[in-house]
Design an enzyme around this catalytic site. Structure first.
Site, PDB file in Angstrom:
ATOM      1  N   ALA A   1     -20.415  21.835 -12.610  1.00 31.57           N
ATOM      2  CA  ALA A   1     -19.382  21.003 -11.995  1.00 31.57           C
ATOM      3  C   ALA A   1     -18.536  21.853 -11.058  1.00 31.57           C
ATOM      4  O   ALA A   1     -18.584  23.092 -11.108  1.00 31.57           O
ATOM      5  CB  ALA A   1     -18.482  20.391 -13.071  1.00 31.57           C
ATOM      6  N   LYS A   2     -17.797  21.213 -10.216  1.00 30.90           N
ATOM      7  CA  LYS A   2     -16.800  21.895  -9.387  1.00 30.90           C
ATOM      8  C   LYS A   2     -15.790  20.852  -8.952  1.00 30.90           C
ATOM      9  O   LYS A   2     -16.129  19.669  -8.831  1.00 30.90           O
ATOM     10  CB  LYS A   2     -17.472  22.510  -8.151  1.00 30.90           C
ATOM     11  CG  LYS A   2     -16.726  23.692  -7.593  1.00 30.90           C
ATOM     12  CD  LYS A   2     -17.091  24.963  -8.329  1.00 30.90           C
ATOM     13  CE  LYS A   2     -16.302  26.141  -7.838  1.00 30.90           C
ATOM     14  NZ  LYS A   2     -16.783  27.402  -8.414  1.00 30.90           N
ATOM     15  N   GLY A   3     -14.571  21.296  -8.735  1.00 31.35           N
ATOM     16  CA  GLY A   3     -13.562  20.354  -8.277  1.00 31.35           C
ATOM     17  C   GLY A   3     -12.653  21.033  -7.289  1.00 31.35           C
ATOM     18  O   GLY A   3     -12.759  22.245  -7.062  1.00 31.35           O
TER      19      GLY A   3
END
Ligand code: NAD
Length: 414
Positions: free
Chosen positions: A104-106
């Site tokens: 994931a990445k945000g």
């Protein structure tokens, strides 16, 4: 030259490795886009009285191997494609390093240097409130450019305020006093160093008699540069966002750190010439470590690179075309998904420690980090050999895709 789209670069690598590795086309189809994209806007009245609405993203790329994890980037020109690329890199990185997690990445489109501490805290807390789903078995956010221990402490506190439970494994990259792992901050730089030494040794290159150029002097670049300097390597150029310092006789990294602490930037280091970030890639050296941002080595400057070993501290620093040109010229590239996986590995250790409430000493963390990253490197090299490609990147991706393929088949997704 226009910057290559880093998500397209990631998909190029995925499809190339998938084809060469004979990966099930349905698996590749799943991986053409993220499983889930969250986009939201955060309205905030800032301390200076102005009103702003901040664009934020969280991308869960793939969770076939476990909960989605890692990275929250805050920078002014952040794009969704950048976050998607970083999320697929995390997916592959976790597989390549034998970490049972998805990717994931945000991020938030904002300039941290223009925000007060209070603005930053309210922005970070709002980011956590908007995340859905979240938690140690679904999505565990960590730090990236523009976020650090303080931001992750606010994230943890907000998460715990919402749920009413203490839950250190819900957030990564926390300060140790709140359940963070020892060695977490330095982990990526330490990992880049360990893998660099092993790759150089495989090339019969003696690091003590070699020279190096390091782009980026932040959390990754400064740790790596210090360790290389201590090892006896001559570091001839270092740069940050403001430009670079060049000295053919070598830069004392301890003194450079003091200079940066004093002036806030690398250029202007006494005794060294000021150079631009573009010039840094043409400098004569054996080793090149891009440890700043993506797509900095491209078709236009790949031919200028003199180094025979590139170790990717940053994510996606080499575009697809540049990668091909460099490999053709005999350059060994240790790819991001292996070279900078030390941070992801210690985040995995951090979650294990949080879940078990048993905390490890620094020696244990670093010993386990070294074992894992060297195994990840070796696995990638072995698969690259199996497919007779000079690309360790392709080897790492095929190795990871085989695992994802197996998991997806067992889950009945394909
Ligand atoms: P950081 O913010 O601490 O440092 C970034 C450095 O790069 C700074 O010196 C900055 O001045 C410089 N920089 C920024 N833009 C630049 C540009 N356009 N040209 C040249 N220099 C520039 O960030 P970091 O944590 O050291 O991360 C660096 C890279 O490593 C990023 O690509 C990040 O995604 C990747 N990475 C970091 C970690 C980690 O644990 N920190 C883990 C994996 C990958």
């Amino acid at each position: 030259m226009a910057q290559a789209n880093v998500f397209q670069v990631a998909l190029n690598t995925l499809n190339h490795a998938g084809k060469l590795g004979n990966i099930d086309s349905r698996v590749l189809e799943i991986l053409q886009a993220p499983k889930r994209i969250m986009q939201f806007r955060i309205p905030l009245t800032l301390d200076d009285g102005s009103f702003k609405v901040f664009q934020a993203y969280r991308v869960h790329y793939c969770d076939a191997l476990g909960p989605c994890k890692n990275g929250t980037r805050i920078r002014p020109n952040l794009t969704l494609d950048e976050i998607k690329a970083l999320a697929i890199f995390m997916t592959i990185k976790h597989c390549a390093a034998d970490i049972p997690a998805g990717g994931a990445k945000g991020g938030i489109q904002a300039d941290p240097s223009t925000l007060s501490n209070n603005d930053m805290e309210r922005l970070i807390r709002a980011f956590v409130r908007n995340l859905q789903p979240k938690g140690p078995w679904v999505d565990v956010p960590g730090a990236d450019i523009g976020t650090g221990e303080q931001a992750m402490a606010w994230m943890l506190d907000e998460y715990e305020q919402i749920t009413g439970n203490h839950c250190p494994p819900a957030i990564n990259d926390k300060p140790p006093i709140l359940g963070g792992s020892l060695g977490g901050e330095a982990a990526t730089g330490v990992g880049v160093f360990k893998v660099l030494i092993r790759a150089a040794s495989d090339m019969k290159m003696n690091v003590k008699e070699s020279s190096a150029v390091v782009q980026g002097f932040g959390q990754v670049g400064s740790v790596l540069a210090s360790l290389l300097h201590e090892e006896g390597c001559r570091i001839v150029a270092v740069s940050d966002v403001f430009g670079g310092a060049y000295s053919p006789s070598g830069i004392d990294i301890g003194k450079l750190k003091d200079h940066v602490a004093e002036t806030g930037k690398v250029p202007g280091f006494p005794g060294a010439d000021v150079i631009s970030n573009e010039e840094i890639f043409g400098i004569e050296s054996d080793i090149l470590v891009p440890a700043a941002v993506q797509s900095v080595i491209h078709k236009g400057n790949a031919k200028d690179v003199k180094a025979t070993l590139i170790v990717e501290g940053a994510n996606g620093p080499v575009t697809t075309e540049a990668d091909e040109d460099l490999l053709e010229n005999g350059v060994t590239i240790v790819p991001d998904v292996i070279a900078n996986s030390g941070g992801a590995t210690v985040c995995h250790f951090e979650r294990i420690q949080g879940l078990s409430d048993m905390y490890w000493d620094l020696e244990t963390v670093n010993k386990r980090l070294e074992q894992r990253i060297l195994k990840a490197y070796q696995d990638a090299v072995t698969v690259a050999r199996e497919f007779e490609t000079p690309s360790i990147r392709t080897g790492a991706w095929i190795h990871a895709l085989r695992k994802l393929s197996k998991a997806m088949k067992l889950r009945g997704w394909v």
